[in-house]
Scaffold this active site. Structure first.
Site, PDB file in Angstrom:
ATOM      1  N   LYS A   1       0.857  -1.188   0.000  1.00 25.65           N
ATOM      2  CA  LYS A   1       0.000   0.000   0.000  1.00 25.65           C
ATOM      3  C   LYS A   1       0.893   1.237   0.000  1.00 25.65           C
ATOM      4  CE  LYS A   1      -3.903   1.999   2.589  1.00 25.65           C
ATOM      5  NZ  LYS A   1      -4.727   1.900   3.829  1.00 25.65           N
TER       6      LYS A   1
ATOM      7  N   SER B   1      -9.769   2.031   2.784  1.00 29.10           N
ATOM      8  CA  SER B   1      -8.849   2.744   1.938  1.00 29.10           C
ATOM      9  C   SER B   1      -7.846   1.865   1.207  1.00 29.10           C
ATOM     10  CB  SER B   1      -8.076   3.769   2.777  1.00 29.10           C
ATOM     11  OG  SER B   1      -7.229   3.116   3.702  1.00 29.10           O
TER      12      SER B   1
ATOM     13  N   SER C   1     -10.187  -0.185   6.996  1.00 28.34           N
ATOM     14  CA  SER C   1      -9.533  -0.003   5.694  1.00 28.34           C
ATOM     15  C   SER C   1      -8.830  -1.231   5.127  1.00 28.34           C
ATOM     16  CB  SER C   1      -8.520   1.139   5.763  1.00 28.34           C
ATOM     17  OG  SER C   1      -9.180   2.382   5.658  1.00 28.34           O
TER      18      SER C   1
END
Lengths: 95, 489
Positions: free
Chosen positions: B77, B156, B180
């Protein structure tokens, strides 16, 4: 709590975020709706409840107050938008 | 069977046996990334780096000095700082930022032998449940029915979830502040674990809300999740909130079963208007656990409905403080101004997107003089009550079972006008962050439209082992096919 334009302007100044005049009203509406929604917490009696700070289950450790890193100005400054020698450069602060 | 269809565990075994090389495995995934550019799952693919690391992995495999994840292609990420590799947090304000250091979690993954294939897209500063707030554009969910509207992958960690689901990597890192990792895992039909707060170091991860943020693995199976957590977890003196507790062999716990376990079904998670297919799947999950020898117990978590408003005070408050560092002075974007203050305001006005701006302003307000007690301190007190709900429930039970999200993936563009409607996506995941507990989302079924739905298992602090064992029973019973329709012949 309904926020007005002036309050939004003040918060934006505190947060150092430039908000265009044209967006102040819509932002005031959005922020007010969030604040009104979170105010449901007032329904709970929290008189004797201790606030929970931090997310951990363990006490925070202590360590010696000693320098453990440093002496790498080039690494530190590698991403500087503007620099002079080994300093960050910013607009003039003192006349 | 192509190399990209392997699980992480199968790939590890294949590499050990020499059935294929790490370079071959990396190239297969890099080709898949190129072919799936349309998903926008990656901000920065790192093909050259991947090939170099894969070559080094092959040397170790040949010398029989392979480490636990030697040669495994993983995605990261773009919230983890990676040395010399662009790190954006999905924000304009970090334009051009190349960290001169490596986050602890990604350093541990390198030291375990993994091969990073790229940095994945995310909501800006991890603030969102849809991946729509990224400066680099939305990610598309690979599960969107062909010919239908584009769907969000959740957020997210939406780029990581889409990349794992579309078989662009064997695992990916995510971070979870209010859901997330788990919500995008549910939306993309993969397994996502948020470990106990303190299990993984936060050092070098771009901070959102420091008392809630936690890194975790995103994979296609529960077993793979355990393998990856073993590589990521552990005490780090550089993060004072990382826990100095031993890291068990998580992989060994996966097949432990649930015989004799008491699994709590929290009454308050039955929400008005919950789609019947989600309520049905939840009941089915409980039935699977009973068939495997667990008992289910109805429990009460009375303050559940207050978790979201509590979160939306605490998280923005911490974010407004953490994001104060983006000032145009030391790294990233600088927008000039006549004075220093004007430069700050211009940089932050232009550099932050609308959702980030909204949250920083809310956070600034609730921390400001005269409002601190009424909002922030109040929320911290309610947080105590929410955490207490869980600790009282765990006196009677060993794990909790809930749905992961109140709905399946929605179309890109939906829920954008009303921030509170978007926030409701995290109604079942946020309480777990507030209490600092481990939670996993495991894919358990499909909606009527053919979209993945996840079930969440929550455990006691530092008891990820029970969480894995319980999730594994659901995984076995659900027989969920993790291949999205676009990959099926």
């Amino acid at each position: 709590m309904a926020l007005d334009r002036a309050t939004v302007k003040k918060i934006a100044l505190l947060a150092r975020i430039k908000v265009p005049e044209s967006e102040l009203d819509s932002l005031a509406g959005e922020l007010s709706s969030i604040l009104t929604w979170v105010e449901q917490l007032n329904k709970i009696d929290t008189g004797n409840v201790q606030p929970m700070a931090g997310g951990g289950h363990l006490a925070l450790p202590k360590r010696a107050d000693a320098v453990t890193d440093g002496g790498a100005p080039e690494k530190v400054l590698a991403n500087a938008p503007e620099r002079v020698e080994t300093y960050y450069a910013v607009p003039k602060v003192v006349e | 069977m192509t190399l990209t269809d392997l699980t992480l565990a199968e790939a590890r075994d294949g590499l050990t046996k020499g059935s294929f090389s790490a370079v071959e495995l990396a190239k297969a995934h890099l080709a898949a990334i190129e072919a799936a550019r349309g998903l926008n799952a990656f901000i920065t693919p790192t093909a050259e780096l991947a090939i170099a690391r894969a070559k080094a992995a092959d040397e170790r495999l040949a010398k029989k000095t392979a480490r636990p994840m030697e040669g495994i292609p993983v995605a990261v990420k773009d919230l983890f700082c990676t040395e010399g590799v662009l790190t954006t947090a999905g924000s304009h304000i970090l334009d051009g930022f190349k960290p001169t250091y490596e986050s602890t979690v990604t350093r541990k993954l390198i030291e375990a032998g993994t091969v990073m294939v790229g940095k994945t897209n995310l909501d800006e500063f991890a603030m969102g449940s849809s991946n729509i707030t990224s400066h680099y554009g939305p990610v598309k969910n690979p599960w969107a029915p062909p010919g239908d509207k584009d769907l969000v992958p959740g957020g997210s960690s939406g780029g990581s979830a889409a990349a794992v689901a579309a078989r662009l990597c064997l695992g990916a890192t995510g971070t979870d502040t209010g859901g997330s990792i788990r919500q995008p895992a549910a939306f993309c039909g993969i397994v996502g674990l948020k470990p106990t707060y303190g299990r993984c170091s936060r050092w070098g991860i771009v901070a959102f809300a420091s008392s809630l943020d936690q890194a975790g693995p995103m994979t296609r199976t529960v077993g793979d999740s355990a393998i990856m957590l073993n590589a990521m977890a552990g005490h780090d003196p550089k993060d004072s909130t990382s826990a100095p507790v031993p890291v068990p062999d998580f992989e060994a716990a996966v097949e432990r079963g649930v015989k004799g376990l008491r699994v709590g079904i929290p009454r308050e998670y039955t929400m008005d208007g919950m789609p019947a297919e989600i309520a049905d799947l939840w009941r089915q999950g409980a039935a699977w656990l009973k068939e495997a020898g667990a008992t289910t117990v109805e429990v009460s978590l009375p303050h559940t409905s207050y978790a979201l408003p509590t979160y939306y005070i605490i998280a923005p408050a911490e974010a407004s403080s953490n994001l104060a560092r983006y000032d145009g002075v030391r790294y990233g974007l600088r927008v000039p101004g006549e004075t220093l203050d004007e430069m700050y305001e211009n940089t932050r006005g232009e550099g932050f997107g609308k959702e980030v701006r909204r949250r920083v302003l809310i956070g600034t307000y609730v921390l400001s003089a005269g409002y601190y007690d009424a909002y922030y301190l109040k929320a911290q007190r309610v947080r105590t009550l929410i955490a207490r709900d869980f600790s009282q429930a765990f006196e009677k039970i060993d794990a909790l079972l809930t749905p992961t999200a109140p709905n399946a993936a929605f179309a890109i563009g939906e829920k954008m006008d009303d921030p509170v409607a978007m926030y409701l996506n995290d109604v079942f995941t946020v309480p777990v962050n507030l209490a600092g507990l481990p939670g996993i989302s495991v894919p358990a079924g499909l909606s009527a439209r053919g979209l993945p739905l996840g079930l969440q298992v929550i455990g006691r602090a530092f008891d990820e082992e029970t969480v894995f064992a319980t999730a594994r029973v659901i995984e076995k019973a659900a027989k969920f096919d993790t291949r999205p329709p676009c990959l099926k012949k």
